[in-house]
Design a protein around this motif. Structure first.
Motif, PDB file in Angstrom:
ATOM      1  N   LEU A  13       2.185 -26.590  51.266  1.00  0.00           N
ATOM      2  CA  LEU A  13       2.842 -27.441  52.268  1.00  0.00           C
ATOM      3  C   LEU A  13       3.999 -26.726  52.947  1.00  0.00           C
ATOM      4  N   GLY A  39      -3.877 -24.818  50.555  1.00  0.00           N
ATOM      5  CA  GLY A  39      -3.213 -25.986  49.966  1.00  0.00           C
ATOM      6  C   GLY A  39      -2.310 -25.705  48.788  1.00  0.00           C
ATOM      7  N   ARG A  41      -0.471 -25.901  45.607  1.00  0.00           N
ATOM      8  CA  ARG A  41      -0.387 -26.969  44.604  1.00  0.00           C
ATOM      9  C   ARG A  41      -0.849 -28.316  45.148  1.00  0.00           C
ATOM     10  N   THR A  42      -1.118 -28.394  46.440  1.00  0.00           N
ATOM     11  CA  THR A  42      -1.755 -29.610  46.966  1.00  0.00           C
ATOM     12  C   THR A  42      -3.140 -29.232  47.488  1.00  0.00           C
ATOM     13  N   GLY A  55      -3.875 -31.110  40.754  1.00  0.00           N
ATOM     14  CA  GLY A  55      -3.250 -32.090  39.864  1.00  0.00           C
ATOM     15  C   GLY A  55      -3.059 -33.359  40.657  1.00  0.00           C
ATOM     16  N   PHE A  56      -3.061 -34.527  39.985  1.00  0.00           N
ATOM     17  CA  PHE A  56      -2.975 -35.740  40.801  1.00  0.00           C
ATOM     18  C   PHE A  56      -1.566 -35.888  41.357  1.00  0.00           C
ATOM     19  N   HIS A  57      -1.500 -36.300  42.615  1.00  0.00           N
ATOM     20  CA  HIS A  57      -0.245 -36.360  43.359  1.00  0.00           C
ATOM     21  C   HIS A  57       0.000 -37.764  43.884  1.00  0.00           C
ATOM     22  N   VAL A 236      -6.949 -13.854  51.281  1.00  0.00           N
ATOM     23  CA  VAL A 236      -6.225 -12.628  51.659  1.00  0.00           C
ATOM     24  C   VAL A 236      -4.865 -12.647  50.960  1.00  0.00           C
ATOM     25  N   ALA A 238      -1.296 -11.160  50.139  1.00  0.00           N
ATOM     26  CA  ALA A 238      -0.262 -10.203  50.567  1.00  0.00           C
ATOM     27  C   ALA A 238       0.157  -9.454  49.306  1.00  0.00           C
ATOM     28  N   ALA A 266       6.372 -17.942  51.602  1.00  0.00           N
ATOM     29  CA  ALA A 266       6.264 -19.384  51.329  1.00  0.00           C
ATOM     30  C   ALA A 266       5.371 -19.594  50.110  1.00  0.00           C
ATOM     31  N   ALA A 271       5.409 -16.296  42.249  1.00  0.00           N
ATOM     32  CA  ALA A 271       4.793 -15.344  43.182  1.00  0.00           C
ATOM     33  C   ALA A 271       5.855 -14.725  44.090  1.00  0.00           C
ATOM     34  N   ILE A 343      -1.739 -35.541  33.723  1.00  0.00           N
ATOM     35  CA  ILE A 343      -0.706 -34.507  33.668  1.00  0.00           C
ATOM     36  C   ILE A 343      -0.208 -34.433  32.230  1.00  0.00           C
ATOM     37  N   ASP A 415       9.099 -25.082  47.575  1.00  0.00           N
ATOM     38  CA  ASP A 415       9.817 -26.225  47.006  1.00  0.00           C
ATOM     39  C   ASP A 415      10.996 -25.812  46.138  1.00  0.00           C
ATOM     40  N   GLU A 426       7.589 -33.520  49.554  1.00  0.00           N
ATOM     41  CA  GLU A 426       8.615 -33.719  50.581  1.00  0.00           C
ATOM     42  C   GLU A 426       9.554 -32.507  50.633  1.00  0.00           C
TER      43      GLU A 426
HETATM   44  C1  LIG Z   1       0.129 -31.153  38.720  1.00  0.00           C
HETATM   45  C2  LIG Z   1       1.092 -31.377  39.835  1.00  0.00           C
HETATM   46  C3  LIG Z   1       1.457 -32.674  40.187  1.00  0.00           C
HETATM   47  C4  LIG Z   1       2.369 -32.894  41.218  1.00  0.00           C
HETATM   48  N1  LIG Z   1       2.663 -34.168  41.580  1.00  0.00           N
HETATM   49  C5  LIG Z   1       3.436 -34.388  42.665  1.00  0.00           C
HETATM   50  C6  LIG Z   1       3.625 -35.708  43.148  1.00  0.00           C
HETATM   51  O1  LIG Z   1       3.078 -36.666  42.605  1.00  0.00           O
HETATM   52  N2  LIG Z   1       4.417 -35.893  44.244  1.00  0.00           N
HETATM   53  C7  LIG Z   1       5.024 -34.848  44.884  1.00  0.00           C
HETATM   54  O2  LIG Z   1       5.716 -35.069  45.888  1.00  0.00           O
HETATM   55  N3  LIG Z   1       4.855 -33.569  44.442  1.00  0.00           N
HETATM   56  C8  LIG Z   1       4.082 -33.323  43.355  1.00  0.00           C
HETATM   57  N4  LIG Z   1       3.875 -32.037  42.912  1.00  0.00           N
HETATM   58  C9  LIG Z   1       4.667 -30.948  43.511  1.00  0.00           C
HETATM   59  C10 LIG Z   1       4.082 -30.439  44.826  1.00  0.00           C
HETATM   60  O3  LIG Z   1       2.723 -30.153  44.685  1.00  0.00           O
HETATM   61  C11 LIG Z   1       4.802 -29.144  45.192  1.00  0.00           C
HETATM   62  O4  LIG Z   1       6.191 -29.356  45.197  1.00  0.00           O
HETATM   63  C12 LIG Z   1       4.409 -28.612  46.572  1.00  0.00           C
HETATM   64  O5  LIG Z   1       3.040 -28.750  46.812  1.00  0.00           O
HETATM   65  C13 LIG Z   1       4.801 -27.149  46.649  1.00  0.00           C
HETATM   66  O6  LIG Z   1       4.379 -26.594  47.873  1.00  0.00           O
HETATM   67  P1  LIG Z   1       4.778 -25.095  48.236  1.00  0.00           P
HETATM   68  O7  LIG Z   1       4.209 -24.814  49.562  1.00  0.00           O
HETATM   69  O8  LIG Z   1       6.240 -24.919  48.033  1.00  0.00           O
HETATM   70  O9  LIG Z   1       4.089 -24.179  47.133  1.00  0.00           O
HETATM   71  P2  LIG Z   1       2.506 -23.984  46.770  1.00  0.00           P
HETATM   72  O10 LIG Z   1       1.765 -25.245  47.039  1.00  0.00           O
HETATM   73  O11 LIG Z   1       2.514 -23.454  45.397  1.00  0.00           O
HETATM   74  O12 LIG Z   1       2.019 -22.914  47.818  1.00  0.00           O
HETATM   75  C14 LIG Z   1       2.201 -21.539  47.659  1.00  0.00           C
HETATM   76  C15 LIG Z   1       0.948 -20.838  48.159  1.00  0.00           C
HETATM   77  O13 LIG Z   1       1.184 -19.428  48.200  1.00  0.00           O
HETATM   78  C16 LIG Z   1      -0.018 -18.771  47.845  1.00  0.00           C
HETATM   79  N5  LIG Z   1       0.322 -17.389  47.469  1.00  0.00           N
HETATM   80  C17 LIG Z   1       1.071 -16.977  46.420  1.00  0.00           C
HETATM   81  N6  LIG Z   1       1.198 -15.641  46.442  1.00  0.00           N
HETATM   82  C18 LIG Z   1       0.531 -15.197  47.524  1.00  0.00           C
HETATM   83  C19 LIG Z   1       0.317 -13.912  48.081  1.00  0.00           C
HETATM   84  N7  LIG Z   1       0.834 -12.814  47.524  1.00  0.00           N
HETATM   85  N8  LIG Z   1      -0.425 -13.808  49.212  1.00  0.00           N
HETATM   86  C20 LIG Z   1      -0.959 -14.912  49.801  1.00  0.00           C
HETATM   87  N9  LIG Z   1      -0.784 -16.164  49.300  1.00  0.00           N
HETATM   88  C21 LIG Z   1      -0.033 -16.302  48.184  1.00  0.00           C
HETATM   89  C22 LIG Z   1      -0.537 -19.629  46.707  1.00  0.00           C
HETATM   90  O14 LIG Z   1      -1.909 -19.379  46.451  1.00  0.00           O
HETATM   91  C23 LIG Z   1      -0.257 -21.027  47.253  1.00  0.00           C
HETATM   92  O15 LIG Z   1      -1.342 -21.494  48.019  1.00  0.00           O
HETATM   93  C24 LIG Z   1       2.959 -31.785  41.885  1.00  0.00           C
HETATM   94  C25 LIG Z   1       2.563 -30.484  41.551  1.00  0.00           C
HETATM   95  C26 LIG Z   1       1.638 -30.284  40.537  1.00  0.00           C
HETATM   96  C27 LIG Z   1       1.213 -28.875  40.200  1.00  0.00           C
END
Ligand SMILES: Cc1cc2nc3c(=O)[nH]c(=O)nc-3n(C[C@H](O)[C@H](O)[C@H](O)COP(=O)(O)OP(=O)(O)OC[C@H]3O[C@@H](n4cnc5c(N)ncnc54)[C@H](O)[C@@H]3O)c2cc1C
Length: 446
Positions: A13, A39, A41-42, A55-57, A236, A238, A266, A271, A343, A415, A426
């Protein structure tokens, strides 16, 4: 050699929000995602005939940035969320409580939840929560650093919360939401997460996804990015940042440079550390990022020949390994007769355990709370996130970095970066918006 204005590493996100904000400002953006689905973690995907998810969100009704993001890409939140107005708490086969969580959308159910459920928490136990919440919200505003030195359990004891209220209400709101045991969950994070709900309490309800998250949420965002001229490439990785003369000038993928004026990392915290460490591990401005510990998450997903619960509803079983779970066959995964997403509580204990060991604990605990799993499970998956979360234990919040860095060409999103919603959807969206604003300012010469 390919050249872009901005490379965004990661299609979670945070990354997609950042890319979307930048393509809307007409920047040429490339998003790189190492996995085969977008996506992070989503996400949701098919694995040997079973639809699984990270994971369920739950989308919380008081979120603001995420629904606005969805609307901006043409997705109406009401089309992709089923709104829940009650939660269940299970003690054993006989004792179960239902609490209303939507004081405005479902006031009677809210009041009934408070008045009933006395076999789980008596009236005095419920009353003992009042000073805890009032003082905690106040302390999170006026003395956040002191609050971040305490665990939720310590703080609840200081405030005189009864042990039944701790077990049956405070534990679900800690371990059930962010996995960490209550004795290791920062009181600051607990109340900090609640604070934005106070002025928007009237919006309170929780949204369950009506479909896999990649399908109903992430893909429409990626498609909007592409319609505006951006590129989203999956599969792909990085491998490294391209750093030249003290400036990040792109990434290296399979030995080949891809250049851009600006790069946004991001990814999740683990990572990000791996990408940044070769170049910046001794840079003082990155010291707190490297000192911020990660924490894991473990989820179990079961496809069944019948539903495990009478409703698709967020449920907590605080005295079991099923810290929170939901039947999803009527909402997220409607193509199967039964679908349970769980979870696992205290994931640090389970992250290295075998899938069989985790499943056997789940089955044992499920039977104590009367979940009819035995003989009904068709397929199962254990999905782990070893180092995706920043630690929400006491003492670490001040280490979260901002999105802006002092390295030319480099911005952070994710996040774990500083924003008021901690490790939530959020929070990820807000971090992506903030990163995009920083990058846009750099292009504008600001
Ligand atoms: C089990 C579970 C339940 C959750 N429940 C909730 C909920 O109910 N409500 C809520 O609001 N939040 C919830 N969350 C938290 C929420 O999912 C995260 O806070 C949010 O999705 C994080 O988004 P992000 O973009 O910061 O990171 P991520 O979604 O982790 O995105 C990072 C991305 O970077 C990619 N990446 C990493 N390294 C590289 C690289 N070298 N090259 C290319 N790509 C790379 C990864 O593959 C990933 O796709 C939950 C999370 C989990 C795991």
């Amino acid at each position: 050699m390919r050249r872009y204005e901005v490379i965004v590493i990661g299609s979670g996100l945070a990354g997609l929000t950042c890319a979307w904000e930048l393509v809307r400002r007409r920047h040429r953006v490339l998003v790189l995602e190492r996995e085969s689905v977008i996506g992070g973690r989503t996400s949701s995907w098919e694995e040997n005939g079973m639809l699984v998810e990270s994971g369920f969100h739950r989308m919380i009704g008081y979120y603001r940035a995420l629904p606005r993001l969805l609307e901006s890409v043409g997705v109406s939140p009401n089309d992709i969320f089923y709104w829940e107005r009650e939660i269940d708490i299970l003690k054993d086969r006989q004792t179960q409580a239902t609490f209303g969580i939507a004081p405005v959308y479902a006031p009677l159910r809210f009041l009934r939840g408070l008045a009933a459920n006395n076999d789980l928490i008596g009236p005095m136990g419920k009353l003992s929560l009042l000073p805890f919440f009032i003082r905690g919200l106040y302390d999170s505003l006026v003395r956040p650093h002191e609050l971040d030195r305490l665990s939720v359990l310590d703080y609840a004891r200081q405030c005189g919360v009864s042990s039944e209220a701790v077990t049956w209400l405070v534990k679900p709101l800690t371990t059930g939401i962010f996995f960490l045991p209550i004795e290791r969950f920062s009181a600051y994070v607990f109340f900090g997460l609640m604070r934005p709900a106070v002025p928007r309490f009237y919006r309170m309800q929780i949204g369950a996804f009506l479909g896999g998250m990649t399908e109903v949420m992430m893909r429409p965002i990626a498609e909007a990015i592409e319609r505006h001229g951006g590129e989203v490439q999956t599969g792909v990785c990085a491998d490294q940042l391209l750093v030249e003369h003290g400036r990040v000038s792109g990434v290296i993928v399979r030995g080949e440079p891809i250049r851009a004026k600006e790069t946004v990392v991001a990814t999740s915290l683990g990572a990000a550390k791996r990408l940044l460490a070769p170049h910046f591990s001794s840079r003082p401005s990155f010291a707190s990022l490297f000192a911020l510990p990660t924490m894991p998450a473990v989820t179990v997903q079961l496809e069944m020949d019948q539903p495990s619960r009478p409703h698709d509803r967020t449920t907590f079983a605080p005295e079991t390994v099923l810290s929170s779970f939901a039947e999803q066959s009527r909402t997220t995964f409607r193509h199967v007769p039964g679908r349970l997403s769980i979870i696992i509580g205290d994931p640090e204990r389970w992250i290295k355990a075998s899938g069989e060991a985790i499943l056997s604990q789940v089955y044992a605990d499920a039977s104590t709370i009367g979940l009819p799993l035995s003989g009904h499970v068709r397929q199962s998956r254990v999905i782990s996130h070893p180092e995706d979360f920043h630690s929400l234990a006491p003492g670490y919040d001040h280490l979260r970095p901002g999105q802006q860095t002092d390295v030319p060409g480099l911005t952070l999103a994710g996040d774990y970066t500083r924003q008021p919603y901690f490790a939530t959807m959020e929070g990820a969206v807000l971090s992506g918006q903030r990163a995009a604003a920083i990058v846009a300012r750099r292009f504008d010469g600001g």
